[in-house]
Design a protein around this motif. Structure first.
Motif, PDB file in Angstrom:
ATOM      1  N   ALA A 111       0.836  -1.096   0.084  1.00  0.00           N
ATOM      2  CA  ALA A 111      -0.460   0.060   0.103  1.00  0.00           C
ATOM      3  C   ALA A 111       1.078   0.759  -0.442  1.00  0.00           C
ATOM      4  O   ALA A 111       0.545   1.990  -0.813  1.00  0.00           O
ATOM      5  CB  ALA A 111      -0.848   0.293   0.895  1.00  0.00           C
TER       6      ALA A 111
ATOM      7  N   LEU B 140       1.391   3.515  -3.698  1.00  0.00           N
ATOM      8  CA  LEU B 140       1.519   5.210  -2.834  1.00  0.00           C
ATOM      9  C   LEU B 140       1.278   6.590  -3.986  1.00  0.00           C
ATOM     10  O   LEU B 140       0.299   6.892  -4.742  1.00  0.00           O
ATOM     11  CB  LEU B 140       1.277   5.627  -1.524  1.00  0.00           C
ATOM     12  CG  LEU B 140       0.816   7.169  -1.432  1.00  0.00           C
ATOM     13  CD1 LEU B 140      -0.820   7.209  -1.560  1.00  0.00           C
ATOM     14  CD2 LEU B 140       1.434   7.110   0.252  1.00  0.00           C
TER      15      LEU B 140
ATOM     16  N   VAL C  51      -5.790   8.628  -3.078  1.00  0.00           N
ATOM     17  CA  VAL C  51      -5.562   8.852  -1.391  1.00  0.00           C
ATOM     18  C   VAL C  51      -7.155   7.202  -1.357  1.00  0.00           C
ATOM     19  O   VAL C  51      -6.604   6.937  -0.475  1.00  0.00           O
ATOM     20  CB  VAL C  51      -5.936  10.539  -0.894  1.00  0.00           C
ATOM     21  CG1 VAL C  51      -5.897  10.155   0.304  1.00  0.00           C
ATOM     22  CG2 VAL C  51      -4.523  10.600  -1.565  1.00  0.00           C
ATOM     23  N   LEU C  52      -7.932   8.197  -1.961  1.00  0.00           N
ATOM     24  CA  LEU C  52      -8.952   6.869  -1.185  1.00  0.00           C
ATOM     25  C   LEU C  52      -8.488   5.596  -1.712  1.00  0.00           C
ATOM     26  O   LEU C  52      -9.067   4.409  -0.577  1.00  0.00           O
ATOM     27  CB  LEU C  52     -10.144   6.618  -2.200  1.00  0.00           C
ATOM     28  CG  LEU C  52     -11.296   6.755  -2.037  1.00  0.00           C
ATOM     29  CD1 LEU C  52     -11.809   6.789  -0.760  1.00  0.00           C
ATOM     30  CD2 LEU C  52     -12.914   6.331  -2.781  1.00  0.00           C
TER      31      LEU C  52
ATOM     32  N   PHE D  64      -5.481   4.109  -1.494  1.00  0.00           N
ATOM     33  CA  PHE D  64      -4.959   3.654  -0.154  1.00  0.00           C
ATOM     34  C   PHE D  64      -5.333   3.594   1.173  1.00  0.00           C
ATOM     35  O   PHE D  64      -4.819   2.830   1.451  1.00  0.00           O
ATOM     36  CB  PHE D  64      -3.518   5.291  -0.612  1.00  0.00           C
ATOM     37  CG  PHE D  64      -2.423   4.796   0.930  1.00  0.00           C
ATOM     38  CD1 PHE D  64      -1.845   4.488   0.965  1.00  0.00           C
ATOM     39  CD2 PHE D  64      -3.000   6.131   2.191  1.00  0.00           C
ATOM     40  CE1 PHE D  64      -0.433   3.801   1.991  1.00  0.00           C
ATOM     41  CE2 PHE D  64      -2.019   5.887   2.886  1.00  0.00           C
ATOM     42  CZ  PHE D  64      -1.071   5.207   3.006  1.00  0.00           C
ATOM     43  N   ALA D  65      -6.294   4.358   0.766  1.00  0.00           N
ATOM     44  CA  ALA D  65      -6.664   4.033   2.196  1.00  0.00           C
ATOM     45  C   ALA D  65      -8.080   2.776   2.603  1.00  0.00           C
ATOM     46  O   ALA D  65      -7.572   2.133   3.524  1.00  0.00           O
ATOM     47  CB  ALA D  65      -7.176   5.591   2.223  1.00  0.00           C
ATOM     48  N   PHE D  66      -8.120   2.210   1.105  1.00  0.00           N
ATOM     49  CA  PHE D  66      -9.119   1.334   1.497  1.00  0.00           C
ATOM     50  C   PHE D  66      -7.318   0.238   1.549  1.00  0.00           C
ATOM     51  O   PHE D  66      -8.203  -0.592   2.344  1.00  0.00           O
ATOM     52  CB  PHE D  66      -9.675   1.049   0.059  1.00  0.00           C
ATOM     53  CG  PHE D  66     -11.092   1.918   0.134  1.00  0.00           C
ATOM     54  CD1 PHE D  66     -11.632   1.948   1.492  1.00  0.00           C
ATOM     55  CD2 PHE D  66     -11.319   2.234  -0.916  1.00  0.00           C
ATOM     56  CE1 PHE D  66     -13.242   2.547   0.761  1.00  0.00           C
ATOM     57  CE2 PHE D  66     -12.108   2.890  -1.462  1.00  0.00           C
ATOM     58  CZ  PHE D  66     -13.296   2.820  -0.195  1.00  0.00           C
ATOM     59  N   ARG D  67      -7.153   0.476   0.771  1.00  0.00           N
ATOM     60  CA  ARG D  67      -5.869  -0.969   1.538  1.00  0.00           C
ATOM     61  C   ARG D  67      -5.255  -1.020   2.642  1.00  0.00           C
ATOM     62  O   ARG D  67      -5.005  -1.948   3.370  1.00  0.00           O
ATOM     63  CB  ARG D  67      -4.533  -0.563   0.004  1.00  0.00           C
ATOM     64  CG  ARG D  67      -4.983  -1.059  -1.367  1.00  0.00           C
ATOM     65  CD  ARG D  67      -3.670  -0.678  -2.364  1.00  0.00           C
ATOM     66  NE  ARG D  67      -3.922  -0.907  -3.445  1.00  0.00           N
ATOM     67  CZ  ARG D  67      -3.816  -0.552  -4.208  1.00  0.00           C
ATOM     68  NH1 ARG D  67      -2.595   0.181  -4.203  1.00  0.00           N
ATOM     69  NH2 ARG D  67      -4.089  -0.971  -5.849  1.00  0.00           N
ATOM     70  N   LEU D  68      -5.132   0.418   3.416  1.00  0.00           N
ATOM     71  CA  LEU D  68      -4.633   0.458   4.709  1.00  0.00           C
ATOM     72  C   LEU D  68      -5.347  -0.380   5.546  1.00  0.00           C
ATOM     73  O   LEU D  68      -5.125  -1.229   6.586  1.00  0.00           O
ATOM     74  CB  LEU D  68      -4.335   1.705   4.710  1.00  0.00           C
ATOM     75  CG  LEU D  68      -3.411   2.406   5.682  1.00  0.00           C
ATOM     76  CD1 LEU D  68      -2.272   1.639   5.622  1.00  0.00           C
ATOM     77  CD2 LEU D  68      -3.465   3.660   6.478  1.00  0.00           C
ATOM     78  N   LEU D  69      -7.259  -0.054   5.750  1.00  0.00           N
ATOM     79  CA  LEU D  69      -8.078  -0.942   6.205  1.00  0.00           C
ATOM     80  C   LEU D  69      -7.895  -2.023   6.190  1.00  0.00           C
ATOM     81  O   LEU D  69      -7.891  -3.021   6.827  1.00  0.00           O
ATOM     82  CB  LEU D  69      -9.118   0.586   5.581  1.00  0.00           C
ATOM     83  CG  LEU D  69      -9.661   1.829   5.964  1.00  0.00           C
ATOM     84  CD1 LEU D  69     -10.551   2.090   5.886  1.00  0.00           C
ATOM     85  CD2 LEU D  69      -9.270   1.963   7.836  1.00  0.00           C
TER      86      LEU D  69
ATOM     87  N   THR E  59      -5.444  -3.732   7.442  1.00  0.00           N
ATOM     88  CA  THR E  59      -4.476  -3.485   9.135  1.00  0.00           C
ATOM     89  C   THR E  59      -5.815  -4.330   9.528  1.00  0.00           C
ATOM     90  O   THR E  59      -5.662  -5.177  10.815  1.00  0.00           O
ATOM     91  CB  THR E  59      -5.246  -2.071   9.351  1.00  0.00           C
ATOM     92  OG1 THR E  59      -3.948  -1.098   9.279  1.00  0.00           O
ATOM     93  CG2 THR E  59      -5.026  -1.672  10.480  1.00  0.00           C
TER      94      THR E  59
ATOM     95  N   GLY F 131     -13.297  -1.039  -3.159  1.00  0.00           N
ATOM     96  CA  GLY F 131     -13.067  -1.334  -1.763  1.00  0.00           C
ATOM     97  C   GLY F 131     -14.800  -1.973  -2.335  1.00  0.00           C
ATOM     98  O   GLY F 131     -15.232  -2.800  -0.676  1.00  0.00           O
TER      99      GLY F 131
END
Length: 232
Positions: A117, A121, A126-127, A129-134, A137, A198
């Motif tokens: 992720a 980047l 950014v969206l 990246f946020a989905f992949r991060l969530l 995690t 997502g």
């Protein structure tokens, strides 16, 4: 003396036909390996069909990609087998060993997913990246909570968290369909690609929560039925 043919009790339900125990694990393994095989074939095609691209490294895989593929393959294969109740009963020792290996594979896939992720980047929104991060995690947290639950003999919680982790791990498989069909309808814009990725995780989590709640609702009803039978 008159003989009367025995009749089935009124309201008795016909016995339910059980599905083969291997059907669910086989389906999950097939679905989980689909994006892995598709990605491997795409890279082979690039290396074979375009020698100049292969020499430039287009067919090669970076270290985080290799770790992610390895961890996901182990988790999908061994994790899917844990859904076979008959296999768990017949081979409890194997179930525990395979479960621990599957946990290691899941953690490897989750942490390499976080690595990917951040590595991708600059080339992603950014969206996305946020989905992949969530997703990465959430998968790691679910695995840890599932492991802690089974250590404290909390089987329902263990099962629920492992189902959630497996659902997130299968996100790439669902994204084959959400991206494949979605891009035909909405194009390949930055926002649509992020939302379609997502959607893959969201669909899997929705199915996972439905399965968790469906099982939780069935267990008390079974216990209530057994108690009623015992009280007769």
């Amino acid at each position: 003396m008159t003989l009367h043919a025995s009749r089935p009790a009124t309201g008795a339900r016909p016995p339910r036909r059980r599905r083969p125990g291997w059907l669910l694990p086989a389906g999950l393994i097939t679905l989980g390996l689909l994006p892995i095989v598709a990605n491997a074939l795409r890279r082979i095609a690039l290396a074979v069909g375009a020698p100049e691209a292969a020499s430039a490294g287009a067919g090669a895989m970076s270290l985080p990609v290799v770790l992610h593929v390895l961890g996901a393959t182990v988790f999908v294969t061994l994790g899917a087998l844990q859904f076979s109740a008959g296999f768990r009963r017949r081979r409890p020792t194997w179930h525990r060993i395979a479960g621990r290996v599957a946990i290691l594979g899941a953690l490897l896939a989750a942490f390499s997913g976080l690595w990917l992720a951040f590595a991708t980047l600059p080339d992603s929104s950014v969206l996305l990246f946020a989905f992949r991060l969530l997703a990465a995690t959430g998968m790691a947290v679910s695995i840890v909570r599932g492991f802690l639950a089974i250590r404290h003999r909390k089987l329902p919680q263990h099962r629920a968290w492992m189902i959630r982790a497996f659902a997130l791990g299968l996100g790439a498989a669902t994204q084959v369909f959400t991206l494949g069909f979605g891009e035909l309808l909405f194009g390949k814009g930055e926002l649509s690609v992020a939302l379609l990725n997502g959607a893959g995780w969201a669909i899997n989590l929705a199915v996972a929560e439905w399965a968790i709640r469906r099982r939780a609702a069935r267990v008390p009803s079974r216990r209530g039925g057994a108690g009623a039978e015992a009280g007769r």
